[in-house]
Design a protein around this motif. Structure first.
Motif, mmCIF file in Angstrom:
data_model
loop_
_atom_site.group_PDB
_atom_site.id
_atom_site.type_symbol
_atom_site.label_atom_id
_atom_site.label_comp_id
_atom_site.label_asym_id
_atom_site.label_seq_id
_atom_site.Cartn_x
_atom_site.Cartn_y
_atom_site.Cartn_z
ATOM 1 N N SER A 12 0.859 -1.172 0.000
ATOM 2 C CA SER A 12 0.000 0.000 0.000
ATOM 3 C C SER A 12 0.905 1.235 0.000
ATOM 4 C CB SER A 12 -0.892 -0.007 1.248
ATOM 5 O OG SER A 12 -1.507 1.244 1.427
ATOM 6 N N ILE A 13 0.626 2.184 -0.895
ATOM 7 C CA ILE A 13 1.417 3.416 -0.948
ATOM 8 C C ILE A 13 0.463 4.599 -0.893
ATOM 9 C CG2 ILE A 13 3.047 4.803 -2.288
ATOM 10 C CD1 ILE A 13 3.929 2.177 -3.657
ATOM 11 N N GLU A 14 0.729 5.499 0.066
ATOM 12 C CA GLU A 14 -0.078 6.700 0.189
ATOM 13 C C GLU A 14 0.820 7.839 0.640
ATOM 14 O OE1 GLU A 14 -3.951 8.146 2.695
ATOM 15 O OE2 GLU A 14 -3.916 6.084 1.944
ATOM 16 N N GLN A 35 6.221 -0.384 7.713
ATOM 17 C CA GLN A 35 5.954 0.933 7.135
ATOM 18 C C GLN A 35 7.244 1.700 6.920
ATOM 19 O OE1 GLN A 35 2.485 3.279 8.407
ATOM 20 N NE2 GLN A 35 3.970 4.785 9.115
ATOM 21 N N TYR A 36 7.393 2.230 5.728
ATOM 22 C CA TYR A 36 8.516 3.091 5.388
ATOM 23 C C TYR A 36 7.980 4.502 5.221
ATOM 24 C CZ TYR A 36 10.969 -1.264 4.360
ATOM 25 O OH TYR A 36 11.543 -2.513 4.455
ATOM 26 N N ARG A 86 12.665 -5.208 -1.651
ATOM 27 C CA ARG A 86 11.532 -4.734 -2.459
ATOM 28 C C ARG A 86 11.401 -3.222 -2.362
ATOM 29 N NH1 ARG A 86 7.422 -9.017 -0.210
ATOM 30 N NH2 ARG A 86 5.967 -7.334 -0.489
ATOM 31 N N PHE A 87 11.582 -2.680 -1.143
ATOM 32 C CA PHE A 87 11.518 -1.236 -0.979
ATOM 33 C C PHE A 87 12.608 -0.561 -1.818
ATOM 34 C CE2 PHE A 87 13.127 2.649 0.826
ATOM 35 C CZ PHE A 87 11.987 3.420 0.893
ATOM 36 N N PHE A 88 13.848 -1.038 -1.713
ATOM 37 C CA PHE A 88 14.944 -0.438 -2.477
ATOM 38 C C PHE A 88 14.713 -0.551 -3.982
ATOM 39 C CE2 PHE A 88 17.931 -0.859 1.295
ATOM 40 C CZ PHE A 88 18.112 0.514 1.431
#
Length: 178
Positions: A12-14, A35-36, A86-88
């Motif tokens: 999820s991206i917000e 959460q990042y 995955r984040f990177f």
């Protein structure tokens, strides 16, 4: 580091917040979130803080103070770690900042109110969460260093220094190598 059990995550991206939600299925079912959150340093650089905890869908918030003791700690920890590459991959060029919610002086004050350990001088629970991360980095440092650059926040110097395994740090800053 291969053949590890992880839970399936939903991305999820917000705004500037990237979340990976998953269900911990140990003794009971608990929704967890990695959460990042982006923040800006004094020099103007953008860094993402890695936060983790139990997810409350009613208020859409994360509690990083809980110890679920759900019987699946390593699956949960491995799932959290699985989100880092995955984040990177999705956010190249941005470093990740990792610090436990138990690293602040306020944590020690709150801990002393209900702690059964009755620590005399130093709180034994302080920095426990970051020690879990540094233990992992120490154990796999050579392999991880092929893809990542690590810095540790030295508590006495209050500054980031080159990460050296077996040293104590109160936070980690991770960069993906280009």
């Amino acid at each position: 580091m291969n053949n590890i059990d992880i839970y399936e995550t939903n991305l999820s991206i917000e705004n500037s917040i990237v979340q990976y939600l998953f269900e911990s299925t140990g003794n009971k079912k608990i929704i967890k979130a990695v959460q990042y959150s982006a923040f800006e340093t004094q020099s103007g650089a953008t860094i993402y803080n890695l936060g983790f905890g139990d997810y409350n869908s009613e208020v859409q918030s994360i509690s990083d103070k809980e110890n679920s003791n759900n019987g699946d700690m390593w699956n949960v920890f491995n799932t959290v770690l699985s989100t880092v590459p995955r984040f990177f991959n999705d956010n190249p060029g941005f470093p990740i900042y990792v610090q436990g919610s138990d690293s602040s002086d306020l944590f020690v004050v709150e801990c002393k109110k209900s702690c059964s350990k009755k620590c005399s001088v130093t709180c034994k629970n302080k920095n426990r969460r970051i020690r879990t991360y540094t233990y992992f980095v120490d154990k796999y440092f050579k392999e991880l260093s092929k893809d990542y650059i690590f810095f540790g926040l030295d508590e006495k110097e209050r500054d980031f220094v080159q990460y050296l395994p077996k040293n104590k740090y109160i936070a980690i800053l991770v960069y993906k190598k280009k």
